[in-house]
Design an enzyme around this catalytic site. Structure first.
Site, mmCIF file in Angstrom:
data_model
loop_
_atom_site.group_PDB
_atom_site.id
_atom_site.type_symbol
_atom_site.label_atom_id
_atom_site.label_comp_id
_atom_site.label_asym_id
_atom_site.label_seq_id
_atom_site.Cartn_x
_atom_site.Cartn_y
_atom_site.Cartn_z
ATOM 1 N N GLY A 193 -37.428 -7.452 21.261
ATOM 2 C CA GLY A 193 -38.204 -8.367 20.419
ATOM 3 C C GLY A 193 -37.525 -9.718 20.421
ATOM 4 O O GLY A 193 -37.957 -10.683 21.061
ATOM 5 N N ARG A 194 -36.376 -9.753 19.724
ATOM 6 C CA ARG A 194 -35.609 -10.993 19.583
ATOM 7 C C ARG A 194 -35.310 -11.668 20.920
ATOM 8 O O ARG A 194 -35.455 -12.883 21.065
ATOM 9 C CB ARG A 194 -34.287 -10.640 18.895
ATOM 10 C CG ARG A 194 -33.424 -11.826 18.571
ATOM 11 C CD ARG A 194 -32.005 -11.373 18.243
ATOM 12 N NE ARG A 194 -31.948 -10.288 17.293
ATOM 13 C CZ ARG A 194 -31.968 -10.432 15.964
ATOM 14 N NH1 ARG A 194 -32.033 -11.633 15.443
ATOM 15 N NH2 ARG A 194 -31.906 -9.388 15.160
ATOM 16 N N ARG A 238 -33.408 -15.842 7.400
ATOM 17 C CA ARG A 238 -32.295 -15.141 8.059
ATOM 18 C C ARG A 238 -30.897 -15.595 7.585
ATOM 19 O O ARG A 238 -30.037 -14.760 7.387
ATOM 20 C CB ARG A 238 -32.425 -15.224 9.580
ATOM 21 C CG ARG A 238 -33.710 -14.568 10.097
ATOM 22 C CD ARG A 238 -33.732 -14.359 11.586
ATOM 23 N NE ARG A 238 -32.769 -13.370 12.000
ATOM 24 C CZ ARG A 238 -31.606 -13.624 12.535
ATOM 25 N NH1 ARG A 238 -31.238 -14.878 12.756
ATOM 26 N NH2 ARG A 238 -30.772 -12.660 12.855
ATOM 27 N N TYR A 265 -28.994 -12.524 6.163
ATOM 28 C CA TYR A 265 -27.985 -11.940 7.068
ATOM 29 C C TYR A 265 -26.817 -12.877 7.348
ATOM 30 O O TYR A 265 -26.034 -12.618 8.263
ATOM 31 C CB TYR A 265 -28.614 -11.628 8.441
ATOM 32 C CG TYR A 265 -29.958 -10.952 8.415
ATOM 33 C CD1 TYR A 265 -30.094 -9.673 7.900
ATOM 34 C CD2 TYR A 265 -31.075 -11.581 8.956
ATOM 35 C CE1 TYR A 265 -31.328 -9.042 7.906
ATOM 36 C CE2 TYR A 265 -32.305 -10.954 8.976
ATOM 37 C CZ TYR A 265 -32.428 -9.690 8.436
ATOM 38 O OH TYR A 265 -33.640 -9.072 8.451
ATOM 39 N N CYS A 321 -35.879 -22.955 -4.849
ATOM 40 C CA CYS A 321 -35.022 -22.889 -6.025
ATOM 41 C C CYS A 321 -34.074 -21.710 -5.931
ATOM 42 O O CYS A 321 -34.224 -20.708 -6.631
ATOM 43 C CB CYS A 321 -35.879 -22.785 -7.273
ATOM 44 S SG CYS A 321 -36.572 -24.359 -7.684
ATOM 45 N N GLU A 322 -33.116 -21.806 -5.061
ATOM 46 C CA GLU A 322 -32.131 -20.747 -4.790
ATOM 47 C C GLU A 322 -30.934 -21.434 -4.170
ATOM 48 O O GLU A 322 -31.099 -22.159 -3.180
ATOM 49 C CB GLU A 322 -32.599 -19.888 -3.664
ATOM 50 C CG GLU A 322 -33.490 -18.760 -3.658
ATOM 51 C CD GLU A 322 -33.355 -17.557 -4.479
ATOM 52 O OE1 GLU A 322 -32.249 -17.001 -4.538
ATOM 53 O OE2 GLU A 322 -34.350 -17.152 -5.030
ATOM 54 N N TYR A 335 -38.145 -13.446 14.144
ATOM 55 C CA TYR A 335 -37.928 -13.129 12.733
ATOM 56 C C TYR A 335 -37.848 -14.385 11.856
ATOM 57 O O TYR A 335 -37.145 -14.412 10.851
ATOM 58 C CB TYR A 335 -36.673 -12.249 12.560
ATOM 59 C CG TYR A 335 -36.718 -11.002 13.414
ATOM 60 C CD1 TYR A 335 -37.604 -9.968 13.123
ATOM 61 C CD2 TYR A 335 -35.910 -10.870 14.554
ATOM 62 C CE1 TYR A 335 -37.672 -8.840 13.922
ATOM 63 C CE2 TYR A 335 -35.974 -9.740 15.362
ATOM 64 C CZ TYR A 335 -36.852 -8.733 15.042
ATOM 65 O OH TYR A 335 -36.918 -7.615 15.833
HETATM 66 N N1 LLP Z 1 -37.716 -1.229 18.273
HETATM 67 C C1 LLP Z 1 -37.492 -0.784 17.017
HETATM 68 C C2 LLP Z 1 -37.830 0.596 16.690
HETATM 69 C C3 LLP Z 1 -36.943 -1.632 16.051
HETATM 70 O O1 LLP Z 1 -36.713 -1.181 14.838
HETATM 71 C C4 LLP Z 1 -36.646 -2.976 16.403
HETATM 72 C C5 LLP Z 1 -36.100 -3.900 15.414
HETATM 73 C C6 LLP Z 1 -36.900 -3.404 17.719
HETATM 74 C C7 LLP Z 1 -37.439 -2.493 18.631
HETATM 75 C C8 LLP Z 1 -36.633 -4.797 18.185
HETATM 76 O O2 LLP Z 1 -35.312 -5.163 18.050
HETATM 77 P P1 LLP Z 1 -34.821 -6.580 18.643
HETATM 78 O O3 LLP Z 1 -34.913 -6.486 20.131
HETATM 79 O O4 LLP Z 1 -35.722 -7.629 18.103
HETATM 80 O O5 LLP Z 1 -33.441 -6.713 18.121
HETATM 81 N N2 LLP Z 1 -35.108 -8.949 10.787
HETATM 82 C C9 LLP Z 1 -33.852 -8.733 11.495
HETATM 83 C C10 LLP Z 1 -34.026 -7.834 12.672
HETATM 84 C C11 LLP Z 1 -34.551 -6.484 12.295
HETATM 85 C C12 LLP Z 1 -34.825 -5.634 13.511
HETATM 86 C C13 LLP Z 1 -35.492 -4.383 13.113
HETATM 87 N N3 LLP Z 1 -35.906 -3.573 14.201
HETATM 88 C C14 LLP Z 1 -33.295 -10.086 11.910
HETATM 89 O O6 LLP Z 1 -33.923 -11.108 11.639
HETATM 90 O O7 LLP Z 1 -32.210 -10.163 12.479
#
Ligand code: LLP
Length: 431
Positions: free
Chosen positions: A282-283, A319, A323, A350-351, A379
């Protein structure tokens, strides 16, 4: 020197479309997708790259993902509905989630989703029950297992510790076997194998090799015990993106090669019949293609720091607050000028925690300057909120010098669209 995004000056985008605004370099998204698709291939396996749409999801993005030949994973009815509306091939969709509702499972069965990734025993029972109404769907299912491999850069995004809310831990083999039996015995479902996801923003390809070894060794034990074949492994996502100079991300081809080699090794070692591999980045697809443009409002000095205030904040990028994520930024029209000030970029919520970047080096800022924050493509928009009744900024795609909205900015009317006045209820119109 002025910052350009896909051939267009960032400050001219800001002037034309307003700020804050999310901007994606469409070509960069496409390149990332192609890089994954080209690298994640093997003569030994049928390989699929499924874009994790939670990183950034909208109709245009899903259209692009499909056009580049990738699959996609969705985790909610909303993401699934977006994929449906984008005309996504439903066979190429995986539905995830640890708390899927009956409505989401039914939507998946009804719309012909290719793969449902079951999270737990109780969900398996519910799905098998609901699937009776869709006997011809033949939906393929995977079970999410938790191999207990921890790979992460921040505790909040650990998903594979054994007490995680996601999947069933391999320390509970009997529960896994029982869950798979329910899925395997359902005439409307086809059990194909296991899914695991070990975390996010992972820099070490060895972590994936460890995951693969654990999952395959477990699969062997599982097959011996149940006689049910494992033909597909979905290894999840988690590949790192480069946010600041400190982030040393392995190139995508290197990660993919190591995953494929580890899978081939483990398949042989454990004598498995695995034919298909899936990864879910994803990221690493969306982050670096995205920028957020803000306008600098005030500048304020305290005894210890200089604040540069911008006209957005934690509502468009949660983020840093959630995090302690780090970002890099530039004044869009002053690139290459010396960054001789150390400033904290703060938002308008306001934080006290509404900070976009703490103590970063920046060129000298003046009110009215356009500030570009890098690597906000994953994200950011997808975790945006209306806190303080701030509108979620719009999203632009830019390619070959042309920019257009893919998500329009929210308007004040959008913010009150679902509000009802007290008079409404008093008039007896309550539902
Ligand atoms: N597959 C599953 C089952 C997942 O839970 C996730 C991410 C991905 C794929 C994709 O992961 P990536 O390649 O994007 O790292 N909101 C957080 C990230 C949470 C990721 C949750 N699951 C942030 O902004 O860092």
């Amino acid at each position: 020197m002025k910052l350009k995004i896909a051939g267009v000056e960032a400050s001219s985008l800001a002037a034309r479309f307003g700020t804050p605004v999310y901007v994606y370099d469409q070509g960069s998204l496409e390149n990332r997708m192609r890089e994954f698709a080209d690298a994640f291939r093997s003569p030994e396996f049928d390989c699929h790259v499924a874009y994790a749409s939670k990183a950034f999801c909208c109709i245009a993005m899903m259209e692009l993902v499909q056009r580049e030949g990738l699959w996609a994973d969705v985790v909610s009815g909303g993401e699934l509905y977006t994929a449906v509306k984008a005309g996504f091939n439903m066979k190429h969709i995986l539905l995830h989630g640890n708390s899927k509702t009956d409505a989401e499972l039914e939507l998946a069965l009804e719309s012909g989703v290719g793969t449902i990734v079951v999270d737990n025993l109780s969900e398996a029972g519910r799905l098998a029950f609901l699937a009776q109404h869709y006997p011809q769907a033949g939906t393929r299912v995977l079970l999410r297992i938790n191999p207990g491999v921890e790979a992460h850069t921040h505790a909040y995004i650990v998903t594979a510790d054994i007490d995680s809310k996601f999947g069933i831990s391999i320390t509970r083999p009997d529960e896994i076997c029982e869950t798979c039996r329910i899925l395997h015995e359902s005439p409307a479902l086809t059990f194909a194998g296991f899914h695991a996801h070990i975390g996010s923003q992972i820099f070490e390809p060895e972590a994936f090799a460890a995951e693969i070894d654990k999952v395959c060794s477990f699969a062997k034990q599982f097959q011996d015990q149940t006689g049910i074949q494992v033909s597909c492994l979905d290894l999840g996502g988690g590949f790192a993106a480069r946010y600041t100079d400190k982030d040393d991300c392995p190139p995508i081809p290197v990660i993919c090669r190591q995953i494929l080699e580890a899978a081939a090794r483990a398949k042989k070692q454990y004598g498995l019949q695995v034919k298909e591999l899936i990864i879910e980045p994803g990221r690493s697809i969306a982050a670096e293609a995205g920028y957020t443009l803000y306008t600098v409002g005030g500048i304020k000095d305290t005894d210890h720091r200089r604040y540069v205030f911008v006209n957005g904040g934690m509502n468009d990028n949660i983020r840093p607050a959630l995090y302690q994520a780090e970002y890099d930024a530039d004044l869009a029209d002053h690139l290459k000028e010396p960054k001789d000030e150390v400033v904290t970029i703060a938002g308008k919520c306001c934080e006290s925690g509404d900070i976009i970047a703490s103590d970063i080096r920046l060129q000298h800022a003046e009110p009215g300057d356009i500030l570009a924050v890098y690597t906000t493509g994953a994200y950011g928009q997808s975790m945006a909120s209306n806190y303080n009744r701030l509108a979620v900024p719009g999203t632009l795609f830019v390619k070959d010098g042309l920019a257009h909205w893919v998500i329009r900015p929210q308007t004040p009317d959008d913010l009150i669209r679902n509000d009802l006045s007290l008079n409404h209820t008093e008039a007896g119109e309550a539902e």
